[in-house]
Motif scaffolding. Structure first.
Motif, PDB file in Angstrom:
ATOM      1  N   UNK A   1      57.632  -7.175  19.658  1.00 51.86           N
ATOM      2  CA  UNK A   1      58.146  -5.838  19.320  1.00 51.86           C
ATOM      3  C   UNK A   1      59.631  -5.945  18.964  1.00 51.86           C
ATOM      4  N   UNK A   2      59.988  -5.518  17.773  1.00 53.86           N
ATOM      5  CA  UNK A   2      61.370  -5.604  17.341  1.00 53.86           C
ATOM      6  C   UNK A   2      62.202  -4.472  17.964  1.00 53.86           C
ATOM      7  N   UNK A   3      63.423  -4.809  18.335  1.00 53.14           N
ATOM      8  CA  UNK A   3      64.377  -3.806  18.789  1.00 53.14           C
ATOM      9  C   UNK A   3      65.169  -3.345  17.564  1.00 53.14           C
ATOM     10  N   UNK A   4      64.650  -2.308  16.905  1.00 54.78           N
ATOM     11  CA  UNK A   4      65.213  -1.905  15.617  1.00 54.78           C
ATOM     12  C   UNK A   4      66.637  -1.387  15.761  1.00 54.78           C
ATOM     13  N   UNK A   5      66.917  -0.656  16.811  1.00 55.22           N
ATOM     14  CA  UNK A   5      68.276  -0.126  16.984  1.00 55.22           C
ATOM     15  C   UNK A   5      69.277  -1.270  17.162  1.00 55.22           C
ATOM     16  N   UNK A   6      68.879  -2.299  17.889  1.00 54.47           N
ATOM     17  CA  UNK A   6      69.762  -3.462  18.055  1.00 54.47           C
ATOM     18  C   UNK A   6      69.954  -4.178  16.717  1.00 54.47           C
ATOM     19  N   UNK A   7      68.866  -4.328  15.954  1.00 53.36           N
ATOM     20  CA  UNK A   7      68.955  -4.960  14.634  1.00 53.36           C
ATOM     21  C   UNK A   7      69.878  -4.149  13.728  1.00 53.36           C
ATOM     22  N   UNK A   8      69.748  -2.840  13.735  1.00 56.04           N
ATOM     23  CA  UNK A   8      70.568  -1.994  12.862  1.00 56.04           C
ATOM     24  C   UNK A   8      72.058  -2.127  13.183  1.00 56.04           C
ATOM     25  N   UNK A   9      72.386  -2.443  14.425  1.00 53.49           N
ATOM     26  CA  UNK A   9      73.782  -2.641  14.798  1.00 53.49           C
ATOM     27  C   UNK A   9      74.388  -3.847  14.076  1.00 53.49           C
TER      28      UNK A   9
END
Length: 404
Positions: A1-9
């Motif tokens: 499961x990707x941590x999209x909010x962390x990636x967007x940072x």
């Protein structure tokens, strides 16, 4: 499961606003955004290591050379090339295609045939037309059907001992179609033809294994893979790269020069004349590290979620038509709304902070097939969200109301 909010940072541009609205960037098929890790890599090179490569005995040149060649090794491993020197640095996909087109200009004659597909980007059409003009060879086209898929029975019928080269994209930039390239490669090899795969649109979404595919050439660009512009690669089988002549003459690609005769350097330098985009090559390696850290399989699964969700939401809009296949496609939705020009929709939703592509997407024959001036193309990446899709769909609905 990707941590999209962390990636967007990791992506500073996603924090900016456009026309007072948070940016929703759905033009990833044109170019991807860049994570801070790649930006930092470029800054570090110019701040601490800037020097020309392969030529200097001083420490900066040695450091730059090591960084550049290490990036080549990263790309070799990523694409599973047999040798690092089968990875040739280019300025991008178009450059790589033209290198091969130029190389075959002395190997073809008037009785030879080359094949492209109806789903190609202009950069995988025009160089082959130019090659046919030079050599007298005949260009044939694999037709497409209304679903946006290649007519493989027609392709099989085209193949003969006259077929010398076959060129097809891995994924259509205009429709998202994933082409059956392994089948195309095997069928082409059965009649002795070489195959070049345009991977510009595929490589952001999947990880090609060039040895498993058995393709002769594979080309792509870094800027669609979270890397910088102005850098890409050409993979070529060693046997073919040794057979083809250099594309350009200059420094680096020579072994010995006299006014009587020049001998060429070994691979990969034979095809890398002049000072390359050193910083770009190193940052391409950093981008590959970043994507592999997330995992191409994880990226593909999440982008497929976005594709399915976006398709479902857009189908709520009356009069909206999606072009291309319903399954087996990359995260691209190409669509129009009845009686409204795509440019008008794109212009209105831009005022709402949403970036999409409108037009023929450098794939005019596809638009001619459908008898349309172009499409609105929304292309998703792993840093996009379903919430952004909701904003996008509401914006399209608003634009439709304004233009109806």
């Amino acid at each position: 499961m990707l941590n999209i909010e962390k990636i967007r940072e990791d992506f500073p541009i996603l924090k900016r606003k456009v026309n007072g609205k948070p940016l929703v960037y759905f033009d990833n098929a044109a170019t991807s955004q860049k994570p801070q890790q790649v930006i930092d890599c470029l800054v570090d090179y110019y701040s601490n290591h800037n020097a020309n490569i392969h030529r200097g005995v001083h420490i900066l040149s040695q450091e730059a050379t090591d960084l550049f060649e290490n990036a080549r090794i990263k790309l070799q491993k990523h694409f599973n090339a047999s040798k690092a020197y089968e990875i040739i640095f280019t300025s991008g996909t178009t450059h790589g295609i033209n290198m091969i087109s130029n190389g075959f200009s002395d190997l073809l004659g008037v009785h030879d045939e080359i094949i492209v597909s109806a789903l190609e980007h202009h950069s995988n059409i025009v160089p082959w037309q130019m090659l046919c003009e030079k050599t007298g060879a005949t260009l044939k086209v694999i037709p497409m059907n209304v679903k946006g898929e290649l007519e493989m029975d027609n392709f099989r019928a085209m193949l003969s001992e006259k077929t010398k080269l076959v060129f097809v994209n891995h994924v259509s930039n205009a429709l998202g179609t994933i082409n059956p390239i392994k089948e195309i490669i095997d069928l082409s090899h059965a009649v002795g033809a070489a195959v070049l795969i345009d991977g510009a649109q595929a490589t952001p979404h999947l990880r090609p294994d060039v040895q498993a595919l058995d393709c002769d050439f594979y080309v792509c660009s870094a800027h669609k893979l979270c890397g910088p512009t102005g850098i890409g690669i050409l993979y070529g089988k060693e046997s073919w790269l040794n057979k083809l002549p250099p594309y350009q003459g200059g420094g680096e690609m020579i072994s010995e020069v006299t006014f009587e005769k020049t001998t060429y350097a070994d691979l990969p330098h034979k095809f890398e004349a002049g000072t390359p985009n050193i910083a770009g090559g190193i940052a391409f390696g950093a981008a590959i590290d970043y994507l592999n850290g997330i995992g191409l399989e994880n990226i593909a699964a999440y982008e497929n979620e976005l594709l399915n969700y976006g398709t479902k939401r857009l189908k709520e809009i009356e009069g909206l038509k999606i072009y291309g296949p319903e399954t087996n496609k990359a995260s691209v939705i190409s669509f129009n709304i009845e009686n409204i020009h795509p440019y008008d929709i794109g212009s209105i939703i831009d005022k709402l902070g949403i970036a999409v592509r409108t037009g023929h997407h450098c794939a005019q024959p596809i638009m001619d097939f459908y008898k349309i001036p172009g499409t609105i193309r929304a292309s998703f990446a792993f840093y996009n969200t379903k919430e952004e899709i909701d904003i996008f769909v509401e914006a399209v609905k608003k634009a439709k109301t304004m233009l109806s």
